[in-house]
Design an enzyme around this catalytic site. Structure first.
Site, mmCIF file in Angstrom:
data_model
loop_
_atom_site.group_PDB
_atom_site.id
_atom_site.type_symbol
_atom_site.label_atom_id
_atom_site.label_comp_id
_atom_site.label_asym_id
_atom_site.label_seq_id
_atom_site.Cartn_x
_atom_site.Cartn_y
_atom_site.Cartn_z
ATOM 1 N N GLY A 14 51.267 10.558 7.066
ATOM 2 C CA GLY A 14 51.713 11.460 8.137
ATOM 3 C C GLY A 14 51.774 12.934 7.802
ATOM 4 O O GLY A 14 52.455 13.693 8.493
ATOM 5 N N SER A 20 54.670 19.608 8.221
ATOM 6 C CA SER A 20 54.988 18.192 8.403
ATOM 7 C C SER A 20 56.183 17.763 7.550
ATOM 8 O O SER A 20 56.288 18.146 6.378
ATOM 9 C CB SER A 20 53.798 17.313 7.987
ATOM 10 N N ILE A 21 57.039 16.929 8.135
ATOM 11 C CA ILE A 21 58.168 16.376 7.378
ATOM 12 C C ILE A 21 57.622 15.614 6.160
ATOM 13 O O ILE A 21 58.165 15.688 5.065
ATOM 14 C CB ILE A 21 59.021 15.460 8.287
ATOM 15 N N VAL A 66 46.232 4.613 12.384
ATOM 16 C CA VAL A 66 47.034 3.378 12.397
ATOM 17 C C VAL A 66 46.789 2.500 13.624
ATOM 18 O O VAL A 66 47.298 1.391 13.699
ATOM 19 C CB VAL A 66 48.552 3.652 12.240
ATOM 20 N N ALA A 96 52.625 10.500 21.221
ATOM 21 C CA ALA A 96 52.635 10.135 22.645
ATOM 22 C C ALA A 96 51.845 11.201 23.386
ATOM 23 O O ALA A 96 51.686 12.324 22.887
ATOM 24 C CB ALA A 96 54.054 10.077 23.178
ATOM 25 N N TYR A 156 62.203 13.435 26.062
ATOM 26 C CA TYR A 156 61.728 12.619 24.940
ATOM 27 C C TYR A 156 61.124 11.303 25.439
ATOM 28 O O TYR A 156 60.237 10.723 24.810
ATOM 29 C CB TYR A 156 62.879 12.374 23.954
ATOM 30 N N LYS A 163 60.879 4.917 19.611
ATOM 31 C CA LYS A 163 61.780 5.048 18.448
ATOM 32 C C LYS A 163 62.803 3.916 18.440
ATOM 33 O O LYS A 163 63.202 3.442 17.373
ATOM 34 C CB LYS A 163 62.481 6.415 18.452
ATOM 35 N N ILE A 192 63.089 19.502 14.252
ATOM 36 C CA ILE A 192 62.441 20.418 13.306
ATOM 37 C C ILE A 192 61.111 20.856 13.918
ATOM 38 O O ILE A 192 60.381 20.018 14.466
ATOM 39 C CB ILE A 192 62.182 19.704 11.953
ATOM 40 N N THR A 194 57.660 21.226 14.196
ATOM 41 C CA THR A 194 56.429 20.713 13.580
ATOM 42 C C THR A 194 55.381 20.557 14.679
ATOM 43 O O THR A 194 55.691 20.743 15.860
ATOM 44 C CB THR A 194 56.660 19.317 12.949
HETATM 45 N N1 LIG Z 1 59.982 17.213 14.130
HETATM 46 C C1 LIG Z 1 61.069 16.651 14.576
HETATM 47 O O1 LIG Z 1 61.902 17.288 15.246
HETATM 48 C C2 LIG Z 1 61.366 15.211 14.267
HETATM 49 C C3 LIG Z 1 62.704 14.755 14.365
HETATM 50 C C4 LIG Z 1 62.958 13.407 14.089
HETATM 51 C C5 LIG Z 1 61.927 12.553 13.730
HETATM 52 N N2 LIG Z 1 60.652 13.042 13.641
HETATM 53 C C6 LIG Z 1 59.577 12.104 13.263
HETATM 54 O O2 LIG Z 1 59.020 12.511 12.047
HETATM 55 C C7 LIG Z 1 57.717 11.945 11.936
HETATM 56 C C8 LIG Z 1 56.745 13.033 11.483
HETATM 57 O O3 LIG Z 1 56.581 14.011 12.480
HETATM 58 P P1 LIG Z 1 56.540 15.571 12.189
HETATM 59 O O4 LIG Z 1 57.598 16.172 13.040
HETATM 60 O O5 LIG Z 1 56.519 15.840 10.741
HETATM 61 O O6 LIG Z 1 55.172 16.013 12.890
HETATM 62 P P2 LIG Z 1 53.658 16.026 12.335
HETATM 63 O O7 LIG Z 1 52.838 16.330 13.541
HETATM 64 O O8 LIG Z 1 53.544 16.922 11.183
HETATM 65 O O9 LIG Z 1 53.426 14.525 11.866
HETATM 66 C C9 LIG Z 1 53.050 13.491 12.735
HETATM 67 C C10 LIG Z 1 51.951 12.729 12.031
HETATM 68 O O10 LIG Z 1 51.567 11.570 12.790
HETATM 69 C C11 LIG Z 1 50.193 11.398 12.535
HETATM 70 N N3 LIG Z 1 49.566 10.508 13.511
HETATM 71 C C12 LIG Z 1 49.559 10.598 14.862
HETATM 72 N N4 LIG Z 1 48.794 9.614 15.390
HETATM 73 C C13 LIG Z 1 48.309 8.889 14.341
HETATM 74 C C14 LIG Z 1 47.457 7.760 14.214
HETATM 75 N N5 LIG Z 1 46.923 7.156 15.277
HETATM 76 N N6 LIG Z 1 47.183 7.298 12.971
HETATM 77 C C15 LIG Z 1 47.697 7.886 11.871
HETATM 78 N N7 LIG Z 1 48.503 8.956 11.923
HETATM 79 C C16 LIG Z 1 48.805 9.455 13.139
HETATM 80 C C17 LIG Z 1 49.620 12.802 12.616
HETATM 81 O O11 LIG Z 1 48.338 12.868 12.035
HETATM 82 C C18 LIG Z 1 50.678 13.573 11.846
HETATM 83 O O12 LIG Z 1 50.345 13.638 10.484
HETATM 84 C C19 LIG Z 1 57.404 11.336 13.289
HETATM 85 O O13 LIG Z 1 57.690 9.963 13.261
HETATM 86 C C20 LIG Z 1 58.400 12.054 14.191
HETATM 87 O O14 LIG Z 1 58.688 11.335 15.376
HETATM 88 C C21 LIG Z 1 60.354 14.346 13.888
#
Ligand SMILES: NC(=O)c1ccc[n+]([C@@H]2O[C@H](COP(=O)([O-])OP(=O)(O)OC[C@H]3O[C@@H](n4cnc5c(N)ncnc54)[C@H](O)[C@@H]3O)[C@@H](O)[C@H]2O)c1
Length: 256
Positions: A14, A20-21, A66, A96, A156, A163, A192, A194
């Site tokens: 990811g 990215s987180i 995935v 989504a 959301y 989720k 965050i 991103t």
């Molecule tokens: N940013 C926030 O506020 C926040 C808060 C809580 C949870 N999250 C969760 O953290 C996780 C990482 O998100 P992020 O905020 O770092 O954003 P990000 O966009 O950097 O990461 C999302 C990742 O999902 C990958 N992805 C999407 N569709 C895909 C697929 N079909 N196959 C493989 N990879 C795929 C993307 O390539 C990307 O690397 C996610 O699960 C997100 O829901 C984010």
């Protein structure tokens, strides 16, 4: 280096770019002595991941969408060849359609619903199934979730429902694999900025509200999420599985 993950083999799924987180987690794990493999989706992410990881010696880069069973299978076959065994997986993946992340949830399309579930929730089940045979010494799998899976968060929508499925999957998977010394947990991070977050309508308003209300009085840093992931993949959390740990500065405790 704190050595918490010395000689551990970890797959990070990811990383899209430096925001990215998953990238913050990768940096913390590298500093803790882990050997890292990364999956990426698409050419654009590949360019970013390649550049970001050039100073992380021995990094393995594997393409993986995935939604494709063959990609997931190939990822773990390649890991078996390169690593032999696996100690941890970070699942930091969600998606989504932008048009489903605004307005009313009732308007969610069947296609949009299935896509969000497939990428954001089912993928954890499949990844865990494929990771299990490589986790011969036990292991830790960590997924990323958000408060919108527990409560209604404006805009959301379909991702909140995905989720909720992800968090329930964490519990079922934890029950399945606990006796094999494989633990599965989730981190519920505060908002965050991103790439993925940009898809949520009025995300900046969410950030502002969070900052005003959160008990810690500020936004959560990706490094704080990364440190919790490090804890969850290290021996320090050996008694914890099936949990959702909030790294949200206490936001989730509020009733106002
Ligand atoms: N940013 C926030 O506020 C926040 C808060 C809580 C949870 N999250 C969760 O953290 C996780 C990482 O998100 P992020 O905020 O770092 O954003 P990000 O966009 O950097 O990461 C999302 C990742 O999902 C990958 N992805 C999407 N569709 C895909 C697929 N079909 N196959 C493989 N990879 C795929 C993307 O390539 C990307 O690397 C996610 O699960 C997100 O829901 C984010």
């Amino acid at each position: 280096m704190n050595n918490l993950l010395k000689d551990k083999n970890i797959l990070i799924m990811g990383v899209a770019n430096k925001w990215s987180i998953a990238w913050a987690i990768a940096k913390a794990f590298h500093e803790a002595g882990a050997r890292l493999a990364f999956t990426y989706q698409g050419e654009r992410s590949y360019e970013h991941v390649k550049k970001l990881t050039q100073n992380i010696k021995g990094s393995i880069l594997i393409p993986c969408d995935v939604t494709k069973d063959d990609d997931i299978k190939n990822t773990f076959e390649q890991l078996k060849e390169e690593f032999k065994t696996l100690d941890g997986v970070i699942h930091s993946i969600a998606h989504a359609r932008k048009e489903e992340l605004e307005g009313l949830y009732i308007n969610t399309s069947r296609e949009g619903y299935l896509m969000a579930q497939d990428i954001s929730a089912y993928s954890l089940v499949s990844v865990t199934k494929h990771a299990k045979p490589l986790m011969t010494e036990g292991g830790s799998i960590v997924a990323l979730t958000y408060l919108g899976g527990e409560r209604v968060v404006k805009n959301y929508n379909v991702m909140g429902v995905a989720k909720a499925a992800l968090e329930a999957s964490v519990k079922y998977l934890a029950a399945d694999l606990g006796r094999e010394n494989i633990r599965i947990n989730a981190i519920s991070a505060g908002p965050i900025k991103t790439l993925a977050a940009k898809g949520i309508r009025n995300f900046n308003t969410m950030l502002k509200e969070f900052e005003e209300k959160a008990p810690i009085g500020r936004l959560v840093k990706t490094e704080e999420v990364a440190n919790t992931a490090l804890f969850l993949c290290s021996f320090l959390s050996s008694g914890i599985t099936g949990e959702v740990i909030h790294v949200d500065g206490g936001y989730n405790i509020l009733g106002y």
